[in-house]
Design an enzyme around this catalytic site. Structure first.
Site, short mmCIF file in Angstrom:
data_model
loop_
_atom_site.label_atom_id
_atom_site.label_comp_id
_atom_site.label_asym_id
_atom_site.label_seq_id
_atom_site.Cartn_x
_atom_site.Cartn_y
_atom_site.Cartn_z
N ARG A 146 11.54 -5.45 4.96
CA ARG A 146 11.20 -4.05 4.71
C ARG A 146 12.16 -3.10 5.43
NH1 ARG A 146 5.22 -1.76 5.42
NH2 ARG A 146 5.35 -2.55 7.55
N ARG A 178 11.51 -1.00 10.89
CA ARG A 178 10.49 -0.61 11.86
C ARG A 178 10.47 -1.58 13.03
NH1 ARG A 178 5.06 0.58 8.57
NH2 ARG A 178 4.21 -0.58 10.35
N ARG A 223 -9.59 0.78 8.90
CA ARG A 223 -9.10 -0.55 9.23
C ARG A 223 -10.15 -1.36 10.00
NH1 ARG A 223 -3.29 0.62 9.00
NH2 ARG A 223 -2.08 -1.26 9.27
N LYS A 262 0.83 -1.22 0.00
CA LYS A 262 0.00 0.00 0.00
C LYS A 262 0.87 1.26 0.00
CE LYS A 262 -2.17 -1.18 3.80
NZ LYS A 262 -1.47 -2.46 4.06
N ARG A 311 -0.20 -8.77 13.65
CA ARG A 311 -0.86 -7.81 12.77
C ARG A 311 -1.69 -8.50 11.69
NH1 ARG A 311 4.31 -4.70 11.30
NH2 ARG A 311 3.08 -3.49 9.84
P1 ADP Z 1 1.32 -1.62 7.74
O1 ADP Z 1 0.94 -0.98 6.44
O2 ADP Z 1 2.68 -2.21 7.73
O3 ADP Z 1 0.30 -2.53 8.29
P2 ADP Z 1 0.85 0.95 9.06
O4 ADP Z 1 2.00 1.87 9.00
O5 ADP Z 1 -0.32 1.22 8.19
O6 ADP Z 1 1.44 -0.51 8.86
O7 ADP Z 1 0.31 0.87 10.55
C1 ADP Z 1 1.18 0.61 11.63
C2 ADP Z 1 0.37 0.54 12.92
O8 ADP Z 1 -0.28 1.79 13.16
C3 ADP Z 1 -0.75 -0.48 12.94
O9 ADP Z 1 -0.30 -1.79 13.28
C4 ADP Z 1 -1.67 0.11 14.02
O10 ADP Z 1 -1.16 -0.14 15.31
C5 ADP Z 1 -1.55 1.62 13.77
N1 ADP Z 1 -2.60 2.07 12.83
C6 ADP Z 1 -2.40 2.59 11.60
N2 ADP Z 1 -3.58 2.92 11.01
C7 ADP Z 1 -4.54 2.58 11.90
C8 ADP Z 1 -5.97 2.65 11.89
N3 ADP Z 1 -6.66 3.10 10.82
N4 ADP Z 1 -6.63 2.20 12.99
C9 ADP Z 1 -5.98 1.76 14.07
N5 ADP Z 1 -4.64 1.65 14.14
C10 ADP Z 1 -3.92 2.05 13.07
P1 ADP Z 2 2.14 -1.85 3.24
O1 ADP Z 2 2.14 -0.35 3.25
O2 ADP Z 2 0.95 -2.42 2.54
O3 ADP Z 2 2.32 -2.44 4.60
P2 ADP Z 2 4.73 -1.62 1.84
O4 ADP Z 2 4.42 -0.77 0.66
O5 ADP Z 2 5.49 -1.00 2.94
O6 ADP Z 2 3.39 -2.32 2.39
O7 ADP Z 2 5.49 -2.92 1.31
C1 ADP Z 2 5.91 -3.94 2.22
C2 ADP Z 2 7.28 -4.47 1.80
O8 ADP Z 2 7.14 -5.22 0.58
C3 ADP Z 2 8.31 -3.39 1.50
O9 ADP Z 2 9.56 -3.89 1.89
C4 ADP Z 2 8.21 -3.19 -0.02
O10 ADP Z 2 9.43 -2.74 -0.56
C5 ADP Z 2 7.88 -4.61 -0.48
N1 ADP Z 2 7.00 -4.64 -1.66
C6 ADP Z 2 5.95 -3.82 -1.95
N2 ADP Z 2 5.33 -4.18 -3.10
C7 ADP Z 2 6.01 -5.27 -3.56
C8 ADP Z 2 5.87 -6.12 -4.72
N3 ADP Z 2 4.90 -5.91 -5.62
N4 ADP Z 2 6.75 -7.14 -4.85
C9 ADP Z 2 7.74 -7.36 -3.92
N5 ADP Z 2 7.91 -6.60 -2.83
C10 ADP Z 2 7.07 -5.57 -2.64
#
Ligand code: ADP
Ligand code: ADP
Ligand code: ZN
Length: 213
Positions: A127, A160, A88, A13, A171
């Site tokens: 990541r 992270r 979410r 995302k 998660r």
């Molecule tokens: P990822 O895309 O790797 O799941 P995010 O950066 O979107 O991680 O979110 C990291 C953390 O921030 C989540 O595990 C949660 O604890 C918190 N968080 C982010 N967005 C929300 C939301 N819409 N509602 C509740 N918690 C959130």
């Molecule tokens: P999210 O925001 O959904 O948690 P990220 O965009 O941070 O996800 O991507 C999670 C990890 O996967 C990062 O290390 C990113 O570089 C990698 N990644 C994202 N898209 C792809 C893909 N299409 N193929 C392989 N790795 C990817």
């Protein structure tokens, strides 16, 4: 254009959001980035959010919803935005609907980046992120510069705290229980588009553009 990005942690995302935001000139709003910024500045919101984030739990709905509403009321949201990481929960999605409706606005679509669970662990543990601009990298699939710097802004990339095996599993669990129901929520409203997130990063982006163009 007002878009919601859906998909499990690690779906890509954040990665796709940066490209979409550039191409369509819409604001990228990541609730995770906002929480992390508050944590680094040690604000009351950051202190509260950290308790949940470190364990892979969701920050409570009321806190999150109020924070997002405040953000969406700001002037720079006038030309549209891309929500990454929000909603979410179904409660958050309903609150977003009510908020938009009260302003005579509506969502353009939600965009689900579909990735099966077996891909997630490798993506998350590999990541690396830029603490300054939020860019997301991967040691194997999308590496930063040789000396570990962000290719966008030059800051040193970091891992992270919540990208460990244990927290990722938690998660994923939270995603399945609380966030996955949003797929049906948006499908029922005819506001769901789906892309195959297992393809290479640039291919996923091309598929997204075909939907948004
Ligand atoms: P990822 O895309 O790797 O799941 P995010 O950066 O979107 O991680 O979110 C990291 C953390 O921030 C989540 O595990 C949660 O604890 C918190 N968080 C982010 N967005 C929300 C939301 N819409 N509602 C509740 N918690 C959130
Ligand atoms: P999210 O925001 O959904 O948690 P990220 O965009 O941070 O996800 O991507 C999670 C990890 O996967 C990062 O290390 C990113 O570089 C990698 N990644 C994202 N898209 C792809 C893909 N299409 N193929 C392989 N790795 C990817
Ligand atoms: Zn950067």
């Amino acid at each position: 254009m007002k878009i919601v990005l859906l998909g499990p942690p690690g779906a890509g995302k954040g990665t796709q959001a940066k490209s979409i935001s550039n191409r369509y000139s819409i604001l990228h709003i990541s609730t995770g980035d906002i929480f992390r910024k508050n944590i680094s500045e040690n604000t009351p919101l950051g202190v509260e959010a950290k308790r949940y984030m470190d364990n892979g739990q969701l920050v409570p709905d009321e806190v999150t919803i109020n924070m997002v509403k405040d953000r969406l009321k700001q002037d720079d949201c006038k030309n549209g935005y891309l929500l990454d990481g929000f909603p979410r929960t179904v409660h958050q999605a309903e609150a977003l609907d009510e908020f938009l409706c009260s302003r005579g606005e509506s969502l353009s679509t939600s965009l689900l980046i579909e990735v099966p669970t077996d891909f997630i662990l490798e993506r998350m543990t590999g990541r690396r992120v830029c603490p300054s601009c939020g860019a997301s990298y991967h040691v194997k699939f999308n590496p930063p510069t040789k000396d570990g710097k962000c290719s966008v802004c030059g800051s040193e990339v970091i891992q992270r705290k919540d990208d460990t095996v244990e927290t990722v599993q938690e998660r994923l669990d939270v995603y399945q229980k609380q966030t996955q129901p949003l797929i049906d929520f948006y499908k029922a409203k005819n506001k769901l588009s789906v892309v195959d997130g297992t393809k290479a990063i640039n291919e996923v982006f091309e598929d997204i553009c075909k939907i948004l163009d």
